[in-house]
Write a protein that holds these residues in place. Structure first.
Motif, PDB file in Angstrom:
ATOM      1  N   THR A 317      35.752 -31.237   2.198  1.00  0.00           N
ATOM      2  CA  THR A 317      34.665 -30.348   2.613  1.00  0.00           C
ATOM      3  C   THR A 317      34.538 -30.286   4.131  1.00  0.00           C
ATOM      4  N   TYR A 318      34.551 -29.055   4.647  1.00  0.00           N
ATOM      5  CA  TYR A 318      34.471 -28.730   6.081  1.00  0.00           C
ATOM      6  C   TYR A 318      35.733 -29.137   6.857  1.00  0.00           C
ATOM      7  N   LEU A 319      36.753 -29.619   6.150  1.00  0.00           N
ATOM      8  CA  LEU A 319      37.936 -30.108   6.861  1.00  0.00           C
ATOM      9  C   LEU A 319      39.187 -29.365   6.419  1.00  0.00           C
ATOM     10  N   ARG A 320      39.891 -29.883   5.446  1.00  0.00           N
ATOM     11  CA  ARG A 320      41.138 -29.286   4.998  1.00  0.00           C
ATOM     12  C   ARG A 320      40.933 -28.615   3.641  1.00  0.00           C
ATOM     13  N   ASN A 321      41.372 -27.338   3.546  1.00  0.00           N
ATOM     14  CA  ASN A 321      41.293 -26.623   2.263  1.00  0.00           C
ATOM     15  C   ASN A 321      39.870 -26.667   1.699  1.00  0.00           C
ATOM     16  N   SER A 322      38.882 -26.592   2.573  1.00  0.00           N
ATOM     17  CA  SER A 322      37.484 -26.758   2.164  1.00  0.00           C
ATOM     18  C   SER A 322      37.062 -25.687   1.161  1.00  0.00           C
ATOM     19  N   SER A 323      36.220 -26.093   0.212  1.00  0.00           N
ATOM     20  CA  SER A 323      35.715 -25.173  -0.804  1.00  0.00           C
ATOM     21  C   SER A 323      34.523 -24.394  -0.273  1.00  0.00           C
ATOM     22  N   LEU A 324      34.632 -23.078  -0.305  1.00  0.00           N
ATOM     23  CA  LEU A 324      33.524 -22.212   0.096  1.00  0.00           C
ATOM     24  C   LEU A 324      32.282 -22.523  -0.732  1.00  0.00           C
ATOM     25  N   TRP A 325      32.497 -22.846  -2.012  1.00  0.00           N
ATOM     26  CA  TRP A 325      31.361 -23.016  -2.926  1.00  0.00           C
ATOM     27  C   TRP A 325      30.668 -24.358  -2.724  1.00  0.00           C
ATOM     28  N   VAL A 326      31.412 -25.374  -2.319  1.00  0.00           N
ATOM     29  CA  VAL A 326      30.768 -26.644  -1.960  1.00  0.00           C
ATOM     30  C   VAL A 326      29.963 -26.458  -0.676  1.00  0.00           C
ATOM     31  N   GLU A 327      30.526 -25.737   0.283  1.00  0.00           N
ATOM     32  CA  GLU A 327      29.793 -25.463   1.525  1.00  0.00           C
ATOM     33  C   GLU A 327      28.522 -24.669   1.237  1.00  0.00           C
ATOM     34  N   PHE A 328      28.587 -23.756   0.275  1.00  0.00           N
ATOM     35  CA  PHE A 328      27.400 -22.983  -0.112  1.00  0.00           C
ATOM     36  C   PHE A 328      26.321 -23.916  -0.651  1.00  0.00           C
ATOM     37  N   ASN A 329      26.682 -24.804  -1.563  1.00  0.00           N
ATOM     38  CA  ASN A 329      25.695 -25.741  -2.108  1.00  0.00           C
ATOM     39  C   ASN A 329      25.140 -26.666  -1.036  1.00  0.00           C
ATOM     40  N   THR A 330      26.000 -27.089  -0.103  1.00  0.00           N
ATOM     41  CA  THR A 330      25.552 -27.982   0.968  1.00  0.00           C
ATOM     42  C   THR A 330      24.533 -27.280   1.861  1.00  0.00           C
ATOM     43  N   LEU A 331      24.796 -26.030   2.185  1.00  0.00           N
ATOM     44  CA  LEU A 331      23.839 -25.225   2.949  1.00  0.00           C
ATOM     45  C   LEU A 331      22.552 -25.026   2.159  1.00  0.00           C
ATOM     46  N   ALA A 332      22.695 -24.671   0.880  1.00  0.00           N
ATOM     47  CA  ALA A 332      21.520 -24.371   0.060  1.00  0.00           C
ATOM     48  C   ALA A 332      20.597 -25.574  -0.056  1.00  0.00           C
ATOM     49  N   LEU A 333      21.155 -26.753  -0.296  1.00  0.00           N
ATOM     50  CA  LEU A 333      20.324 -27.953  -0.427  1.00  0.00           C
ATOM     51  C   LEU A 333      19.577 -28.249   0.872  1.00  0.00           C
ATOM     52  N   ALA A 334      20.257 -28.079   1.996  1.00  0.00           N
ATOM     53  CA  ALA A 334      19.598 -28.314   3.288  1.00  0.00           C
ATOM     54  C   ALA A 334      18.433 -27.354   3.477  1.00  0.00           C
ATOM     55  N   ARG A 335      18.671 -26.084   3.219  1.00  0.00           N
ATOM     56  CA  ARG A 335      17.642 -25.075   3.484  1.00  0.00           C
ATOM     57  C   ARG A 335      16.476 -25.170   2.499  1.00  0.00           C
ATOM     58  N   ILE A 336      16.762 -25.417   1.239  1.00  0.00           N
ATOM     59  CA  ILE A 336      15.675 -25.536   0.258  1.00  0.00           C
ATOM     60  C   ILE A 336      14.822 -26.749   0.582  1.00  0.00           C
ATOM     61  N   TRP A 337      15.469 -27.850   0.986  1.00  0.00           N
ATOM     62  CA  TRP A 337      14.719 -29.033   1.402  1.00  0.00           C
ATOM     63  C   TRP A 337      13.840 -28.723   2.608  1.00  0.00           C
ATOM     64  N   GLN A 338      14.305 -27.836   3.465  1.00  0.00           N
ATOM     65  CA  GLN A 338      13.548 -27.443   4.659  1.00  0.00           C
ATOM     66  C   GLN A 338      12.463 -26.422   4.346  1.00  0.00           C
ATOM     67  N   GLY A 339      12.346 -26.000   3.077  1.00  0.00           N
ATOM     68  CA  GLY A 339      11.252 -25.128   2.672  1.00  0.00           C
ATOM     69  C   GLY A 339      11.617 -23.677   2.492  1.00  0.00           C
ATOM     70  N   ARG A 340      12.899 -23.355   2.545  1.00  0.00           N
ATOM     71  CA  ARG A 340      13.311 -21.967   2.418  1.00  0.00           C
ATOM     72  C   ARG A 340      13.407 -21.547   0.954  1.00  0.00           C
ATOM     73  N   ASP A 341      13.156 -20.251   0.697  1.00  0.00           N
ATOM     74  CA  ASP A 341      13.283 -19.666  -0.627  1.00  0.00           C
ATOM     75  C   ASP A 341      14.762 -19.487  -0.969  1.00  0.00           C
ATOM     76  N   VAL A 342      15.109 -19.584  -2.262  1.00  0.00           N
ATOM     77  CA  VAL A 342      16.510 -19.497  -2.678  1.00  0.00           C
ATOM     78  C   VAL A 342      17.129 -18.168  -2.259  1.00  0.00           C
ATOM     79  N   HIS A 343      16.392 -17.080  -2.396  1.00  0.00           N
ATOM     80  CA  HIS A 343      16.957 -15.779  -2.040  1.00  0.00           C
ATOM     81  C   HIS A 343      17.193 -15.674  -0.527  1.00  0.00           C
TER      82      HIS A 343
END
Length: 569
Positions: A317-343
Motif C-alpha cells: 500500500t502506497y508503495l509498490r503495485n499499490s491497490s487503489l481500493w485499499v487507498e480508498f478505504n484508508t482515505l475513507a476511514l481517516a475522513r469519516i473519523w474526522q467527521g466527514r460524510d461518506v458521500h
C-alpha cells in the motif's frame, strides 16, 4: 490527549519478500536478515519506502504509525553474539525510521506479543510468570530510555506467531486467565507512567484458555481491567466481536467501562480480496462510528492497511503495485473519523484519483460493488446469525476464507442446517453476479479503472457456482466447478486456491444437526453444556488435535496461523 489516527507501517519491510503465499501478520524478520545483520538491499530500500509511506499517510491526517516489534530492539546479555549484532542493526535502522516519523509529526508505537521468547532467556524465567513479568518490565524500561521517540507499545496477548513463522524469537500464548493479564498490567503500567508512554492492550483473541473470550465477554473484561485506573492504559478493540468481517454490530465492550479505548479497522480486507478488487467499507464504517458516539473515552482508531492474513497478492500500500481500493478505504476511514460524510469522502476520492469519472457512474459502481461483496462472499441468512463455539464468536463467512474457496460436502451439510431459504440464497448469489457484470460495464463505459475486475469476475463466478452446488441450484455444478478451476488456474498466477473435495460425505444431516446444536450456541452467554462439554471436555482433546492436525479440517489450517488445536485450549 490528541486523538490517535494510527496506521500500520510494515509495508516497506516486504519489498524483497518473494514467497508464493505471504504471512502478512508481522514483519518477516528471518527473511530480511543475514547471519549477523540485515541484508544490504533491505537497508537501502526500507528508509526510502518508509518516507514515502509516511508522507502519504500523514497527509491524510494519520498521526501515529505502528512497527514490529519490541523483541528485535532490546538487547540482552544472554542472547548469542550473532543475535546481538542483528539487534544492533535493527536499532540503528529503527532510529532512522522513528526520526522520519517524528519529522512528519507521527508518533511511533511498537508492537509485541505477550510473551516473546528466545531460548537463551528461558533459564532466567524458569516458566515463572512473575519472573517473566519482571524481565519484560526491565526490557520496556530500557527500551524507553534508549528510544525517546517511541510513544508507546501495543501488546497482543491472544494470538501468537503462526506455525509458519521463522526466526530468533517465538511468541507464545502466555496469559491464560484474566488475573494473569491484570497482574501483568499492574507490573508494567508504572514503567509507562514514569516514561509518559502509552500501553495499548489488544483484546483480540483466537479463543484459547479461560481468557480467550476477552474480546467480547463483559465479565472477563471486568476481571482483567476493572480495578485498573491509569492514564497510560488504552484498550484496543476490533469493531465487532469477531475478526474484520461484515455483518457485525459494534462491539458492546466499547460501552463497558470508562477506560480509554481505540477501535481497530482494516482497510486492506484480508477476507475480501486483499485489495485485488473493490471492497469499499465506507458505509459500514460510518455506521459503526455513528453507533460509537455514546461510548466514553474512545481516544483513537487503528487502521490496518497492510497487516493481516495469509495470501498471494503482493501489493504494498502506497508503495509498490499499490491497490487503489485499499487507498480508498484508508482515505475513507481517516475522513469519516474526522467527521466527514461518506458521500463527501467518495467525492474527495473521485476528485483526487478519478476526476473524469461522472459522479453518478462512480456511485453506481460502488453501490453494485457493495451488493457483490455482501451477497456473494457471504450467505446473508447465515451471516445474520449470531453463533458462538466455545469462546469464539464464529465468523459470518464459511466457505470463502482469506484467498481460498472451499467446496466440500461437509460444508454443504452445515449450510443446510443454518440456511433454510435456499431459493433466497441462490437468487442473492445470481443477482450479485449480475451486479458484478453490470459493475464492470459501468467501469468500462465511464473510465473507472478495470484492473482486477476480470480477476474478480472469474473468482466470483467460481464462488457463485459453489453456491449453486451448496444449495442444489445446478445439478451439474460439481462438473462445472472442476472445469472452471482448471481454466482459472491457467489465467491467473495470483489466484484464489480452489479446494474441491466432492463425493458422498459420511456425515449425515440429522447427526450433524444434533452435533451443531450441541456445539454451537446463538447467544454469547455460556450454557451448562458449554461449561461441561465444549470447554472442559474438548480441552482434554487438544493434544490429540495437535497430533492429528494434518487430518483435521482444511489442510492449510495446519500450515498457517496457530494450528487448529489452539481452538480447543
Amino acid at each position: 490527549m490528541r486523538k490517535l489516527q494510527m496506521i500500520d507501517g510494515i509495508g516497506p519491510f516486504f519489498r524483497h519478500y518473494d514467497k508464493k503465499r505471504i504471512n502478512w501478520s508481522k514483519i518477516p524478520f528471518a527473511d530480511i536478515e543475514t547471519d549477523d545483520g540485515l541484508k544490504a538491499e533491505v537497508l537501502k530500500s526500507i528508509p526510502d519506502d518508509f518516507l514515502t509511506f509516511v508522507q502519504r499517510t500523514s497527509a491524510l491526517g494519520y498521526n501515529a504509525i505502528t512497527l514490529d516489534d519490541v523483541a528485535h530492539l532490546v538487547p540482552c546479555d544472554q542472547y548469542p553474539k550473532n543475535l546481538q549484532r542483528k539487534i544492533s542493526a535493527y536499532r540503528e535502522l529503527f532510529r532512522r525510521l522513528m526520526q522520519v516519523a517524528d519529522e512528519h509529526r507521527m508518533q511511533v508505537f511498537l508492537t509485541m506479543d505477550v510473551m516473546f521468547f528466545h531460548e537463551s532467556v528461558r533459564p532466567l524465567i524458569k516458566g515463572n510468570r512473575d519472573l517473566a513479568n519482571g524481565w519484560l518490565k526491565d526490557n520496556l524500561d530500557q527500551l524507553f530510555r534508549d528510544f525517546p521517540l517511541i510513544a508507546g507499545v501495543i501488546m497482543r496477548f491472544g494470538e501468537s506467531d503462526g506455525v509458519d513463522v521463522k526466526g530468533d524469537f517465538r511468541s507464545e500464548l502466555w496469559l491464560r486467565r484474566p488475573m494473569d493479564a491484570k497482574q501483568l498490567l499492574i507490573r508494567l503500567l508504572p514503567v509507562f507512567e514514569t516514561h509518559q508512554r502509552k500501553l495499548i492492550f489488544r483484546t483480540w483473541s483466537v479463543g484459547a484458555h479461560p481468557i480467550g473470550d476477552l474480546n467480547w465477554n463483559p465479565t472477563r473484561f471486568d476481571q482483567a481491567f476493572g480495578d485498573i485506573n491509569s492514564e497510560a492504559l488504552i484498550i484496543s478493540l476490533k469493531y465487532g466481536e469477531s475478526d474484520f468481517f461484515r455483518y457485525l454490530p459494534v462491539n458492546p465492550l466499547f460501552f463497558q467501562s470508562r477506560h480509554q479505548k481505540i477501535i481497530e479497522f482494516q482497510a486492506r480486507r484480508e477476507y475480501e480480496g486483499f485489495g485485488a478488487y473493490p471492497s469499499f467499507i465506507g458505509w459500514d464504517s460510518a455506521k459503526i462510528m455513528k453507533d460509537l458516539e455514546p461510548a466514553e473515552n474512545v481516544v483513537g482508531m487503528s487502521v490496518w492497511c497492510q497487516t493481516g492474513g495469509w495470501g498471494k497478492r503482493r501489493q504494498l500500500t502506497y508503495l509498490r503495485n499499490s491497490s487503489l481500493w485499499v487507498e480508498f478505504n484508508t482515505l475513507a476511514l481517516a475522513r469519516i473519523w474526522q467527521g466527514r460524510d461518506v458521500h463527501e469522502v467518495i467525492e474527495e476520492f473521485r476528485d483526487r484519483y478519478l476526476p473524469d469519472v461522472p459522479r453518478e457512474a462512480f456511485l453506481d459502481f460502488l453501490t453494485r460493488s457493495e451488493v457483490v461483496i455482501k451477497r456473494l462472499l457471504y450467505v446473508a441468512e447465515m451471516a445474520d446469525q449470531r453463533l458462538y463455539f466455545r469462546r469464539l464468536r464464529l465468523p459470518p463467512q464459511l466457505f470463502v476464507y482469506w484467498d481460498r474457496i472451499m467446496i466440500d460436502p461437509i460444508i454443504k451439510k452445515v449450510l443446510a442446517v443454518f440456511v433454510h431459504d435456499r431459493e433466497r440464497a441462490l437468487n442473492e448469489g445470481r443477482e450479485a453476479l449480475e451486479n458484478l457484470r453490470e459493475m464492470i460495464a459501468v467501469a468500462k463505459e465511464n473510465g473507472i479503472p478495470t484492473r482486477g475486475l476480470s480477476f474478480q469476475l472469474a473468482t466470483f463466478e467460481i464462488i457463485a457456482m459453489a453456491r449453486e452446488y451448496y444449495f442444489d441450484g445446478d445439478k451439474e455444478a460439481p462438473q462445472k466447478l472442476s472445469q472452471m478451476k482448471e481454466e482459472y488456474k491457467r489465467r491467473f498466477r495470483r489466484n484464489y486456491s480452489v479446494i474441491i473435495k466432492l463425493g458422498e460425505s459420511r456425515v449425515h444431516r440429522v447427526p450433524l444437526r444434533w452435533i451443531l446444536k450441541l456445539m454451537l450456541r446463538d447467544r454469547s452467554r455460556y450454557r451448562m453444556v458449554d461449561q461441561v462439554i465444549t470447554i472442559r471436555l474438548l480441552w482434554l482433546l487438544h493434544p490429540l488435535a495437535r497430533k492429528f492436525r494434518h487430518r483435521i479440517g482444511p489442510k492449510f489450517a495446519s500450515k498457517q496461523a496457530m494450528g487448529i488445536e489452539t481452538l480447543l485450549k
